[in-house]
Scaffold this motif. Structure first.
Motif, PDB file in Angstrom:
ATOM      1  N   LEU A 327       0.803  -1.218   0.000  1.00 53.08           N
ATOM      2  CA  LEU A 327       0.000   0.000   0.000  1.00 53.08           C
ATOM      3  C   LEU A 327       0.840   1.273   0.000  1.00 53.08           C
ATOM      4  O   LEU A 327       0.297   2.372  -0.124  1.00 53.08           O
ATOM      5  CB  LEU A 327      -0.930   0.018   1.213  1.00 53.08           C
ATOM      6  CG  LEU A 327      -1.977  -1.109   1.291  1.00 53.08           C
ATOM      7  CD1 LEU A 327      -2.859  -0.945   2.510  1.00 53.08           C
ATOM      8  CD2 LEU A 327      -2.818  -1.158   0.018  1.00 53.08           C
ATOM      9  N   HIS A 381      -6.474   2.987  -9.899  1.00 51.86           N
ATOM     10  CA  HIS A 381      -6.491   3.386  -8.483  1.00 51.86           C
ATOM     11  C   HIS A 381      -7.672   4.324  -8.260  1.00 51.86           C
ATOM     12  O   HIS A 381      -7.547   5.547  -8.305  1.00 51.86           O
ATOM     13  CB  HIS A 381      -5.175   4.053  -8.103  1.00 51.86           C
ATOM     14  CG  HIS A 381      -5.078   4.391  -6.631  1.00 51.86           C
ATOM     15  ND1 HIS A 381      -5.404   3.492  -5.645  1.00 51.86           N
ATOM     16  CD2 HIS A 381      -4.680   5.531  -5.984  1.00 51.86           C
ATOM     17  CE1 HIS A 381      -5.222   4.051  -4.457  1.00 51.86           C
ATOM     18  NE2 HIS A 381      -4.788   5.285  -4.645  1.00 51.86           N
ATOM     19  N   HIS A 450      -9.465  -0.958   4.050  1.00 54.29           N
ATOM     20  CA  HIS A 450      -8.120  -0.385   4.140  1.00 54.29           C
ATOM     21  C   HIS A 450      -7.735  -0.208   5.618  1.00 54.29           C
ATOM     22  O   HIS A 450      -8.548   0.238   6.429  1.00 54.29           O
ATOM     23  CB  HIS A 450      -8.091   0.964   3.418  1.00 54.29           C
ATOM     24  CG  HIS A 450      -6.733   1.496   3.136  1.00 54.29           C
ATOM     25  ND1 HIS A 450      -5.927   2.036   4.115  1.00 54.29           N
ATOM     26  CD2 HIS A 450      -6.013   1.587   1.974  1.00 54.29           C
ATOM     27  CE1 HIS A 450      -4.785   2.441   3.583  1.00 54.29           C
ATOM     28  NE2 HIS A 450      -4.808   2.178   2.279  1.00 54.29           N
ATOM     29  N   LEU A 457     -10.198  -1.488  -0.395  1.00 54.54           N
ATOM     30  CA  LEU A 457      -9.079  -1.476  -1.328  1.00 54.54           C
ATOM     31  C   LEU A 457      -9.539  -1.117  -2.733  1.00 54.54           C
ATOM     32  O   LEU A 457     -10.602  -1.553  -3.195  1.00 54.54           O
ATOM     33  CB  LEU A 457      -8.402  -2.845  -1.365  1.00 54.54           C
ATOM     34  CG  LEU A 457      -7.715  -3.347  -0.093  1.00 54.54           C
ATOM     35  CD1 LEU A 457      -6.987  -4.663  -0.389  1.00 54.54           C
ATOM     36  CD2 LEU A 457      -6.743  -2.320   0.472  1.00 54.54           C
ATOM     37  N   GLU A 461      -4.724  -1.370  -5.621  1.00 51.81           N
ATOM     38  CA  GLU A 461      -4.180  -1.908  -4.381  1.00 51.81           C
ATOM     39  C   GLU A 461      -4.347  -3.420  -4.323  1.00 51.81           C
ATOM     40  O   GLU A 461      -3.444  -4.148  -3.891  1.00 51.81           O
ATOM     41  CB  GLU A 461      -4.839  -1.231  -3.186  1.00 51.81           C
ATOM     42  CG  GLU A 461      -4.433   0.230  -3.034  1.00 51.81           C
ATOM     43  CD  GLU A 461      -5.325   1.021  -2.104  1.00 51.81           C
ATOM     44  OE1 GLU A 461      -4.874   2.044  -1.571  1.00 51.81           O
ATOM     45  OE2 GLU A 461      -6.504   0.619  -1.925  1.00 51.81           O
ATOM     46  N   ARG A 464      -1.759  -4.900  -6.563  1.00 53.60           N
ATOM     47  CA  ARG A 464      -0.445  -4.895  -5.909  1.00 53.60           C
ATOM     48  C   ARG A 464      -0.334  -6.064  -4.924  1.00 53.60           C
ATOM     49  O   ARG A 464       0.697  -6.727  -4.860  1.00 53.60           O
ATOM     50  CB  ARG A 464      -0.223  -3.579  -5.169  1.00 53.60           C
ATOM     51  CG  ARG A 464       0.261  -2.437  -6.036  1.00 53.60           C
ATOM     52  CD  ARG A 464       0.562  -1.241  -5.184  1.00 53.60           C
ATOM     53  NE  ARG A 464       1.372  -0.257  -5.878  1.00 53.60           N
ATOM     54  CZ  ARG A 464       2.001   0.742  -5.272  1.00 53.60           C
ATOM     55  NH1 ARG A 464       1.917   0.870  -3.954  1.00 53.60           N
ATOM     56  NH2 ARG A 464       2.706   1.603  -5.955  1.00 53.60           N
TER      57      ARG A 464
END
Length: 512
Positions: A327, A381, A450, A457, A461, A464
């Motif tokens: 993050l 994002h 989060h 998220l 994220e 990732r």
């Protein structure tokens, strides 16, 4: 890259949608780069745009622009022309950012890839390409990929410009395998894939998995192996398939593949592997099967069990990354308070394509997933809609809290069903590997709150956490990007498996 725009009347809805999305990606990329590089978007004419669009593959000739104008809205068309004009006058600035959109560049990459001596890979049920990406990074060349989901296929094509688009097919594997020789005319080194297997829960010694009609796709995966006779096979599936794993072993050991006048059989083994042991910032268990053709076993003196032993040994020495590493280096967002705005870009809630205020190399995990490359733009994002009551739930919870926490008892909408919905809400721990990213995130994301912001998220994220690089753009409607991400095999996990298999193939590379 596209079917001739003059044939637009013959296009199906999926083709039109994909074409329009590519125009959208072009416009948003140009706008983001212009902001980053401080290039003015004020233009007075369209000089150079037509030649650029022909090179990129948006049109074949100038007259095609009339068809483009009819397909997209007037305002979007004007932006398209304006952005094309800006790019045409500033090629050195924009070309590196538009590589995946440029048909001429893609063709050159594909030509070089076809001339390489990399190991030949087939990916069945390829999804958005997580498994492929891991094997590509270890020196494989995809000669064929297939999935039935058109959005997955478009994401796959876009992010792999080095692969011929005709080699990435959207279609039913049952129809493809029956005439697979029409698609693949090379000897194959590795076949990978994760065939859906819906009927394993009711399987037993009297009810074989391969004979269950619900597992027909798995059956065709086996049939593809019989036809292609690859040197190595990797099959991944859910943990629940463990109960019938021995049946799967029997199915593989029954394969008699005939190629070049030779008969081949396979040695197979399986393990339950966790992505965290491959330095993925996530705890995610997958059942992995590795099958090796008998002549390779004999030549190398290696079998699937010894390969798994090497993989597991590597896992014991792998760096464990927590969610906080995944993050880091993305800007904070505020979730929108209005429903149905998933496709709308804003400064507060994020954009599909945006300037990256960070470098993409802020920590060891990001350097690992991004292959130590700077990533100047950030993709996907965007925070999703959040109702006032859910925003308050997110705010009150601490990491590790779930739907049964007393701090939210007075506002929990599912309190009467906490016995079944305990994990309906869960705030993630920043100092641990993330819990498993799943396709269910499309529904609400409450299970992945989060750890420090009052939101769930974003797709970026989640990607990732899955170890996708930051420049891997997921196409399609906002919520459906979560499905593509959640269903994928983490690329770092795939890379770790591929690493040992490529060593096994060893000197065969020169034969390719």
């Amino acid at each position: 890259m596209y079917q001739p725009i003059a044939d637009i009347d013959k296009w199906d809805n999926a083709t039109k949608r994909y074409y329009k999305e590519k125009i959208e990606i072009f416009i948003k990329t140009v706008m983001a780069v212009s902001m980053k590089e401080n290039v003015s978007l004020d233009v007075t004419d369209d000089e150079g745009a037509v030649d650029l669009f022909i090179e990129m593959g948006f049109i074949k000739q100038a007259d095609d622009l009339e068809s483009v104008k009819a397909l997209i809205k007037g305002g979007t068309y004007k932006e398209f022309i304006k952005c094309g004009t800006v790019v045409a006058g500033n090629r050195k600035i924009y070309d590196p950012y538009l590589l995946k959109l440029n048909e001429s560049t893609r063709k050159e990459l594909q030509r070089k890839e076809a001339e390489s001596t990399k190991f030949r890979l087939v990916d069945l049920f390829c999804g958005a390409g997580g498994l492929s990406l891991g094997f590509i990074r270890e020196g494989c060349r995809v000669v064929f990929a297939n999935d039935i989901d058109d959005l997955c296929i478009e994401t796959y094509k876009y992010n792999h410009p080095e692969i011929l688009e005709d080699d990435v097919i959207c279609g039913d594997i049952r129809k493809i395998v029956d005439r697979i020789e029409d698609y693949i005319d090379e000897d194959i080194d590795i076949v990978i894939g994760g065939p859906p297997c819906q009927g394993f829960s009711s399987a037993n010694k009297h009810h074989r998995v391969i004979n269950d009609p619900r597992n027909e796709l798995y059956k065709y995966y086996i049939k593809a192996i019989e036809k292609l006779a690859p040197k190595i096979v990797v099959m991944e599936n859910v943990r629940g398939m463990l109960k019938v794993a021995d049946q799967v072993v029997e199915d593989y050991e029954s394969i008699c593949a005939k190629k070049g006048g030779q008969e081949y059989h396979y040695k197979i083994s399986y393990r339950l592997l966790n992505s965290a042991d491959f330095s993925v910032a996530q705890s995610r268990e997958r059942l992995i099967y590795i099958a090796i053709r008998d002549d390779i076993v004999e030549r190398t003196g290696t079998n699937p069990d010894s390969v798994f032993q090497a993989i597991e040994t590597n896992g014991k020495n792998a760096t464990v990354f927590n969610l906080s590493a995944a993050l880091e280096g993305v800007r904070p967002l505020e979730p929108p308070e209005v429903m149905g705005v998933g496709e709308v870009d804003t400064e507060e809630a994020g954009r599909k394509i945006d300037v990256n205020p960070f470098d993409g190399r802020e920590n060891a995990y990001l350097r690992l997933i991004n292959d130590d490359r700077a990533v100047p733009l950030v993709f996907n994002h965007k925070a999703r809609y959040c109702s006032p009551i859910n925003h308050e739930i997110y705010r009150r919870l601490n990491p590790g809290d779930d739907a049964t926490d007393p701090k939210i008892a007075d506002i929990m909408p599912y309190a009467h069903r906490n016995d079944k919905f305990k994990d309906k809400y869960f705030k993630l721990h920043a100092d641990r590997p993330c819990r498993t990213i799943t396709a269910h995130l499309r529904s609400d994301c409450h299970s992945h709150i989060h750890p420090t912001e009052a939101r769930t998220l974003t797709p970026r994220e989640a990607a990732r956490v899955q170890s996708f690089p930051d420049d891997y753009l997921f196409l399609g409607p906002y919520l459906k990007t979560y499905i593509q991400i959640g269903n994928a095999v983490p690329p770092l996990m795939a890379k770790g498996i591929a690493h040992e298999l490529i060593k096994l193939l060893g000197g065969d590379e020169n034969e390719n």
